[in-house]
Design an enzyme around this catalytic site. Structure first.
Site, PDB file in Angstrom:
ATOM      1  N   ALA A   1      11.047  -8.094  -0.659  1.00  0.00           N
ATOM      2  CA  ALA A   1      10.454  -9.116   0.199  1.00  0.00           C
ATOM      3  C   ALA A   1      11.025 -10.483  -0.163  1.00  0.00           C
ATOM      4  O   ALA A   1      11.649 -10.663  -1.217  1.00  0.00           O
ATOM      5  CB  ALA A   1       8.939  -9.110   0.039  1.00  0.00           C
TER       6      ALA A   1
ATOM      7  N   GLY B   1      10.147  -4.095  -1.245  1.00  0.00           N
ATOM      8  CA  GLY B   1       9.998  -3.870   0.189  1.00  0.00           C
ATOM      9  C   GLY B   1      11.174  -3.142   0.798  1.00  0.00           C
ATOM     10  O   GLY B   1      11.031  -2.451   1.807  1.00  0.00           O
TER      11      GLY B   1
ATOM     12  N   GLU C   1      10.490   0.439   0.103  1.00  0.00           N
ATOM     13  CA  GLU C   1       9.412   0.863   0.993  1.00  0.00           C
ATOM     14  C   GLU C   1       9.920   1.031   2.430  1.00  0.00           C
ATOM     15  O   GLU C   1       9.488   1.941   3.144  1.00  0.00           O
ATOM     16  CB  GLU C   1       8.270  -0.144   0.935  1.00  0.00           C
ATOM     17  CG  GLU C   1       7.555  -0.111  -0.414  1.00  0.00           C
ATOM     18  CD  GLU C   1       6.508  -1.198  -0.573  1.00  0.00           C
ATOM     19  OE1 GLU C   1       5.354  -0.866  -0.857  1.00  0.00           O
ATOM     20  OE2 GLU C   1       6.857  -2.383  -0.393  1.00  0.00           O
TER      21      GLU C   1
ATOM     22  N   GLU D   1       7.540  -4.589  -8.370  1.00  0.00           N
ATOM     23  CA  GLU D   1       6.459  -5.536  -8.091  1.00  0.00           C
ATOM     24  C   GLU D   1       5.556  -5.804  -9.286  1.00  0.00           C
ATOM     25  O   GLU D   1       5.035  -6.916  -9.453  1.00  0.00           O
ATOM     26  CB  GLU D   1       5.609  -5.024  -6.918  1.00  0.00           C
ATOM     27  CG  GLU D   1       6.278  -5.133  -5.561  1.00  0.00           C
ATOM     28  CD  GLU D   1       7.085  -3.902  -5.191  1.00  0.00           C
ATOM     29  OE1 GLU D   1       7.385  -3.726  -4.003  1.00  0.00           O
ATOM     30  OE2 GLU D   1       7.425  -3.106  -6.106  1.00  0.00           O
TER      31      GLU D   1
END
Length: 259
Positions: free
Chosen positions: A64, A110, A113, A133
């Protein structure tokens, strides 16, 4: 800022490229553009199979956009914003067409993911995958805690998320996180080879394979078998099954219209 997600079509294949240099991070703009592109793909009857990748050779997606995080810390409506991202990830995951992620570099947070929303993952050998994370005092909030255990098992998924260190493409292949590892620079070539083969089949059948697996995984076995039978009965009502059977009888290659 210009367009960060592009789509091009090639022989029944939609090729989606995230180009957000230097590391193709998952910014709010990228999320919005991914939604638009995959909405277009879902409605495009010419596209049977989708390839998703990042521009360049440094990263599929390095996670992210951390620079956007400070504006969300402490805000009471954060869940609403998180769910908007989930809507896009689910949109890709539940697309009724086969999807292939080409991991051509860093696939972190991210980005990992996002790769998990695809049906297949091809990793170039220099790629690294991970969910770091925990090192920021947070945890995977883009479906990682749900999709990863379903793919590789609870214990290994927890290990990756608790420790946060990246693994190599080969290690990812060994635990079932990626389907295949290929030499650096050849990921798209390998994905196109697979996608061309898949795209020669009936989308009516392909979409039902995906639906049967995805829905059945979360059902009790007998219920899942009943759902499979429903979908199997449905596919026998299509034009493609008539073409497939007739082509077999006539000893020729079928020409599917995806109807």
């Amino acid at each position: 800022m210009g367009q960060l997600v592009t789509l091009r079509k090639e022989a029944g294949i939609g090729i989606v490229t995230i180009d957000n240099p230097p590391l193709n991070v998952l910014s709010q703009q990228v999320v919005a553009e991914l939604s638009d592109v995959f909405s277009t793909i879902e409605q495009d009857q010419e596209v049977v199979t989708v390839i998703l990748t990042g521009a360049g050779n440094k990263a599929f997606m390095a996670g992210a956009d951390i620079k956007e995080f400070p504006q969300t810390i402490g805000k009471p409506n954060m869940k609403e914003n998180v769910m908007k991202s989930h809507q896009v990830l689910n949109q890709i995951d539940f697309l009724p067409k086969p999807t292939i992620a080409v991991l051509n570099g860093l696939t972190f947070g991210g980005g990992c993911e996002l790769a998990l929303t695809c049906d297949l993952r091809i990793a170039e050998e220099h790629s690294q995958l991970g969910l770091p994370e925990i090192k920021l005092g947070i945890f995977p909030g883009g479906g990682g805690t749900q999709r990863l255990p379903r793919l590789i098992g609870e214990a290994k998924a927890k290990e990756l998320m608790f420790i946060g260190d990246p693994i190599t493409a080969k290690e990812a292949e060994n635990i079932g996180l990626v389907n295949k590892v290929v030499p650096s620079g050849s990921g798209m070539e390998e994905a196109l080879t697979i996608a061309k083969k898949i795209s020669g089949y009936s989308l009516q059948a392909l979409s039902r394979i995906k639906k049967a697996v995805d829905e059945g995984t979360n059902m009790e076995f007998n219920e899942a078998i009943d759902r499979e039978a429903e979908l199997f009965a449905e596919v026998f009502q299509t034009e493609d099954v008539r073409e497939g059977v007739q082509a077999f009888i006539e000893k020729r290659r079928p020409v599917f219209t995806h109807k």
